[in-house]
Design a protein around this motif. Structure first.
Motif, PDB file in Angstrom:
ATOM      1  N   ALA A   1       0.799  -1.227   0.000  1.00  0.00           N
ATOM      2  CA  ALA A   1       0.000   0.000   0.000  1.00  0.00           C
ATOM      3  C   ALA A   1       0.827   1.269   0.000  1.00  0.00           C
ATOM      4  CB  ALA A   1      -0.933   0.002   1.209  1.00  0.00           C
ATOM      5  N   GLY A   2       2.162   1.157   0.095  1.00  0.00           N
ATOM      6  CA  GLY A   2       2.982   2.343   0.129  1.00  0.00           C
ATOM      7  C   GLY A   2       2.662   3.206   1.336  1.00  0.00           C
ATOM      8  N   TYR A   3       2.708   4.524   1.136  1.00  0.00           N
ATOM      9  CA  TYR A   3       2.559   5.458   2.254  1.00  0.00           C
ATOM     10  C   TYR A   3       1.179   5.411   2.896  1.00  0.00           C
ATOM     11  CZ  TYR A   3       7.037   7.459   0.948  1.00  0.00           C
ATOM     12  OH  TYR A   3       8.371   7.639   0.691  1.00  0.00           O
ATOM     13  N   GLY A   4       0.199   4.867   2.196  1.00  0.00           N
ATOM     14  CA  GLY A   4      -1.146   4.799   2.754  1.00  0.00           C
ATOM     15  C   GLY A   4      -1.220   4.021   4.045  1.00  0.00           C
ATOM     16  N   VAL A   5      -0.317   3.043   4.226  1.00  0.00           N
ATOM     17  CA  VAL A   5      -0.375   2.218   5.434  1.00  0.00           C
ATOM     18  C   VAL A   5      -0.097   3.050   6.682  1.00  0.00           C
ATOM     19  CG1 VAL A   5       2.050   1.464   5.472  1.00  0.00           C
ATOM     20  CG2 VAL A   5       0.278  -0.043   6.355  1.00  0.00           C
ATOM     21  N   ALA A   6       0.734   4.074   6.555  1.00  0.00           N
ATOM     22  CA  ALA A   6       1.005   4.946   7.704  1.00  0.00           C
ATOM     23  C   ALA A   6      -0.198   5.837   7.999  1.00  0.00           C
ATOM     24  CB  ALA A   6       2.247   5.789   7.435  1.00  0.00           C
ATOM     25  N   PHE A   7      -0.814   6.364   6.953  1.00  0.00           N
ATOM     26  CA  PHE A   7      -1.950   7.271   7.164  1.00  0.00           C
ATOM     27  C   PHE A   7      -3.189   6.551   7.674  1.00  0.00           C
ATOM     28  CE2 PHE A   7       0.304  10.189   4.163  1.00  0.00           C
ATOM     29  CZ  PHE A   7       0.397  11.249   5.050  1.00  0.00           C
ATOM     30  N   ARG A   8      -3.227   5.223   7.586  1.00  0.00           N
ATOM     31  CA  ARG A   8      -4.363   4.491   8.134  1.00  0.00           C
ATOM     32  C   ARG A   8      -4.353   4.487   9.656  1.00  0.00           C
ATOM     33  NH1 ARG A   8      -3.099   0.124   4.244  1.00  0.00           N
ATOM     34  NH2 ARG A   8      -4.179   0.626   2.305  1.00  0.00           N
ATOM     35  N   VAL A   9      -3.236   4.841  10.258  1.00  0.00           N
ATOM     36  CA  VAL A   9      -3.118   4.846  11.721  1.00  0.00           C
ATOM     37  C   VAL A   9      -3.507   6.239  12.222  1.00  0.00           C
ATOM     38  CG1 VAL A   9      -1.556   4.537  13.677  1.00  0.00           C
ATOM     39  CG2 VAL A   9      -1.265   3.149  11.590  1.00  0.00           C
ATOM     40  N   PRO A  10      -4.606   6.372  12.967  1.00  0.00           N
ATOM     41  CA  PRO A  10      -5.060   7.707  13.407  1.00  0.00           C
ATOM     42  C   PRO A  10      -4.002   8.495  14.161  1.00  0.00           C
ATOM     43  CG  PRO A  10      -6.763   6.064  13.817  1.00  0.00           C
ATOM     44  CD  PRO A  10      -5.535   5.305  13.393  1.00  0.00           C
ATOM     45  N   GLU A  11      -3.238   7.812  15.025  1.00  0.00           N
ATOM     46  CA  GLU A  11      -2.189   8.514  15.771  1.00  0.00           C
ATOM     47  C   GLU A  11      -1.161   9.141  14.840  1.00  0.00           C
ATOM     48  OE1 GLU A  11      -0.655   7.154  19.826  1.00  0.00           O
ATOM     49  OE2 GLU A  11      -1.325   5.304  18.900  1.00  0.00           O
ATOM     50  N   PHE A  12      -0.806   8.419  13.779  1.00  0.00           N
ATOM     51  CA  PHE A  12       0.188   8.980  12.862  1.00  0.00           C
ATOM     52  C   PHE A  12      -0.356  10.210  12.148  1.00  0.00           C
ATOM     53  CE2 PHE A  12       2.117   9.462   8.672  1.00  0.00           C
ATOM     54  CZ  PHE A  12       3.440   9.680   9.058  1.00  0.00           C
ATOM     55  N   ARG A  13      -1.643  10.207  11.836  1.00  0.00           N
ATOM     56  CA  ARG A  13      -2.207  11.390  11.178  1.00  0.00           C
ATOM     57  C   ARG A  13      -2.057  12.620  12.077  1.00  0.00           C
ATOM     58  NH1 ARG A  13      -6.334   7.591   9.537  1.00  0.00           N
ATOM     59  NH2 ARG A  13      -7.851   8.417  11.045  1.00  0.00           N
ATOM     60  N   ALA A  14      -2.248  12.423  13.384  1.00  0.00           N
ATOM     61  CA  ALA A  14      -2.061  13.541  14.317  1.00  0.00           C
ATOM     62  C   ALA A  14      -0.599  13.970  14.362  1.00  0.00           C
ATOM     63  CB  ALA A  14      -2.539  13.128  15.714  1.00  0.00           C
ATOM     64  N   VAL A  15       0.319  12.998  14.404  1.00  0.00           N
ATOM     65  CA  VAL A  15       1.754  13.310  14.428  1.00  0.00           C
ATOM     66  C   VAL A  15       2.158  14.045  13.157  1.00  0.00           C
ATOM     67  CG1 VAL A  15       4.067  12.288  14.387  1.00  0.00           C
ATOM     68  CG2 VAL A  15       2.345  11.400  15.971  1.00  0.00           C
ATOM     69  N   PHE A  16       1.646  13.577  12.017  1.00  0.00           N
ATOM     70  CA  PHE A  16       1.969  14.185  10.717  1.00  0.00           C
ATOM     71  C   PHE A  16       1.491  15.640  10.667  1.00  0.00           C
ATOM     72  CE2 PHE A  16       0.947  15.223   6.324  1.00  0.00           C
ATOM     73  CZ  PHE A  16       2.103  14.839   5.655  1.00  0.00           C
ATOM     74  N   ALA A  17       0.246  15.876  11.073  1.00  0.00           N
ATOM     75  CA  ALA A  17      -0.299  17.239  11.047  1.00  0.00           C
ATOM     76  C   ALA A  17       0.461  18.149  12.004  1.00  0.00           C
ATOM     77  CB  ALA A  17      -1.782  17.213  11.404  1.00  0.00           C
ATOM     78  N   ALA A  18       0.807  17.629  13.187  1.00  0.00           N
ATOM     79  CA  ALA A  18       1.564  18.418  14.159  1.00  0.00           C
ATOM     80  C   ALA A  18       2.935  18.776  13.607  1.00  0.00           C
ATOM     81  CB  ALA A  18       1.699  17.644  15.469  1.00  0.00           C
ATOM     82  N   HIS A  19       3.562  17.818  12.939  1.00  0.00           N
ATOM     83  CA  HIS A  19       4.889  18.049  12.350  1.00  0.00           C
ATOM     84  C   HIS A  19       4.819  19.134  11.284  1.00  0.00           C
ATOM     85  CE1 HIS A  19       8.904  17.233  10.987  1.00  0.00           C
ATOM     86  NE2 HIS A  19       8.497  16.837   9.799  1.00  0.00           N
ATOM     87  N   LEU A  20       3.811  19.063  10.434  1.00  0.00           N
ATOM     88  CA  LEU A  20       3.647  20.066   9.379  1.00  0.00           C
ATOM     89  C   LEU A  20       3.485  21.459   9.979  1.00  0.00           C
ATOM     90  CD1 LEU A  20       3.232  20.808   6.406  1.00  0.00           C
ATOM     91  CD2 LEU A  20       0.824  20.204   6.670  1.00  0.00           C
TER      92      LEU A  20
END
Length: 411
Positions: free
Chosen positions: A10-29
């Motif tokens: 699934a490539g990068y989609g597998v990381a975005f399926r994890v809700p916690e990672f979405r929060a980490v990603f948005a915070a990082h941005l």
């Protein structure tokens, strides 16, 4: 289906399926954009207050020394305190520093101290976040892809952030723009506090000093070789970026060409990571580490013939694309570092990377005082390639010693 196999398909989609990672990603941005805006705004503010180009440049450069001190003195906190608490507190410290900069009466000396405070906690934040990714995404390929995404956000935000900061300063005063930075750090803290789980510290009873933690990481032959594989190429890769302005002037190029040349290497790096993360599976990403790392600096040899803008753009893009090997290296690193040392190892990794990039810039500038720019970059490419080949040989020796066949299979 395992996380690793999902990541491979699934490539990068597998990381975005994890809700916690979405929060980490948005915070990082948010935090990266806020920091870039702060750097631009503070540089402009200090120049307006002092009229001194030296003070303005010093403001921009102040991130290096506090980064080294913070990474050295605070590294143990990354493993002894719960990760979420560390991340939220670091964001709140940065938000408070930015808010204090907004106050009209804040003198220049205080502005510089506040800038240092933000830089002081930055390596602890980066190391803790990178270590906690293994808790959020697991220690397999989802971790590698998540780490790659955060790196690409940092690269992209650097490119876009300076443009956003410039536009922002056309409609806001520098102090008001610093208020935007305070808001981004507060939003990042809220995302991390309410979007991620509380987990216990990894090494509550470990009271080793920060230097002892660094010795534990660098004292292990394989961890040392892997750490150096992240650090050493950065010393040499930074040379063309550090000397781009004088080189562009020397070949008669204007500011538009200079801007394109400055963007070429990070754009190539982002494209290389996207390709490796989207098109390759775990085993393939491990297999490309050695060949791509070995040739990653060779495109810079084009400097030997003093190329024009178009061939130089192509060479810089190729050098950036070769950084696709970093994804495989990430997996080797997280496999090699014991869990109880992960926070310190990641903090040490980010601290050394930032520090050595600064050293590389300084050395490139010093060498250019005595030699032509194209000679300096050509020499950096040759010397850097020799160093990388020696490190790859050392990595091979550690695999043979430890029977580390799993690093080549991408388990």
């Amino acid at each position: 289906m395992s996380v690793a196999s999902q990541a491979g398909r699934a490539g990068y989609g597998v990381a975005f399926r994890v809700p916690e990672f979405r929060a980490v990603f948005a915070a990082h941005l948010l935090s990266v954009l806020g920091l870039v805006v702060a750097e631009i705004s503070l540089t402009v503010l200090v120049f307006r207050l002092t009229g001194s180009p030296l003070m303005s440049a010093l403001t921009f450069a102040l991130g290096f020394l506090p980064h080294v001190l913070g990474g050295t003195l605070l590294a143990g906190v990354a493993d002894r305190v719960p990760a979420r608490r560390v991340l939220v507190v670091c964001d709140l410290v940065c938000a408070a520093c930015a808010a204090a900069m907004v106050l009209p009466g804040t003198p220049v000396a205080a502005l510089l101290v506040l800038r240092c405070a933000m830089a002081f906690v930055a390596p602890l934040f980066q190391g803790t976040r990178n270590a906690s990714l293994a808790d959020v995404l697991g220690q397999g390929q989802a971790y590698v892809l998540g780490r790659s995404l955060l790196r690409m956000v940092a690269q992209s935000a650097q490119l876009a952030g300076f443009g956003i900061g410039g536009v922002l300063l056309t409609v806001l005063a520098p102090r008001a723009a610093l208020g935007v930075t305070a808001g981004t750090f507060l939003a990042s803290a809220a995302l991390l506090r309410f979007g991620t789980r509380r987990r216990p510290a990894r090494a509550v009873g470990d009271r080793r000093s920060p230097l002892a933690g660094a010795r534990a990481v660098l004292g292990d032959r394989r961890m040392r070789a892997l750490t150096l594989m992240f650090w050493v190429p950065a010393v040499f890769t930074i040379a063309p970026e550090a000397l781009m302005a004088p080189y562009a002037t020397g070949i008669g190029s204007g500011t538009v060409a200079l801007g394109l040349l400055m963007c070429a290497l990070p754009v190539g790096t982002i494209a290389g990571e996207l390709w490796a993360g989207s098109a390759l599976g775990a085993a393939a990403r491990s297999r490309i580490v050695r060949p791509l790392a070995a040739v990653s600096l060779l495109p810079l040899l084009v400097y030997a013939v003093r190329p024009g803008v178009v061939p130089l753009l192509a060479a810089l893009l190729l050098a950036g694309l070769a950084h696709a090997y970093t994804l495989g290296l990430d997996q080797w690193y997280v496999d090699a570092v014991p869990e109880e040392l992960r926070g310190r190892a990641m903090t040490l990794l980010s601290t050394g990377l930032m520090t050595l990039q600064g050293v590389g810039m300084a050395l490139a500038g010093l060498a250019a005082e005595f030699f032509a720019v194209h000679t300096v970059v050509t020499g950096a490419a040759l010397l850097g390639t020799a160093c990388v080949l020696l490190l790859l040989r050392e990595l091979r020796a550690t695999e043979e010693r430890d029977g580390a066949d799993q690093h080549m299979t991408g388990r």
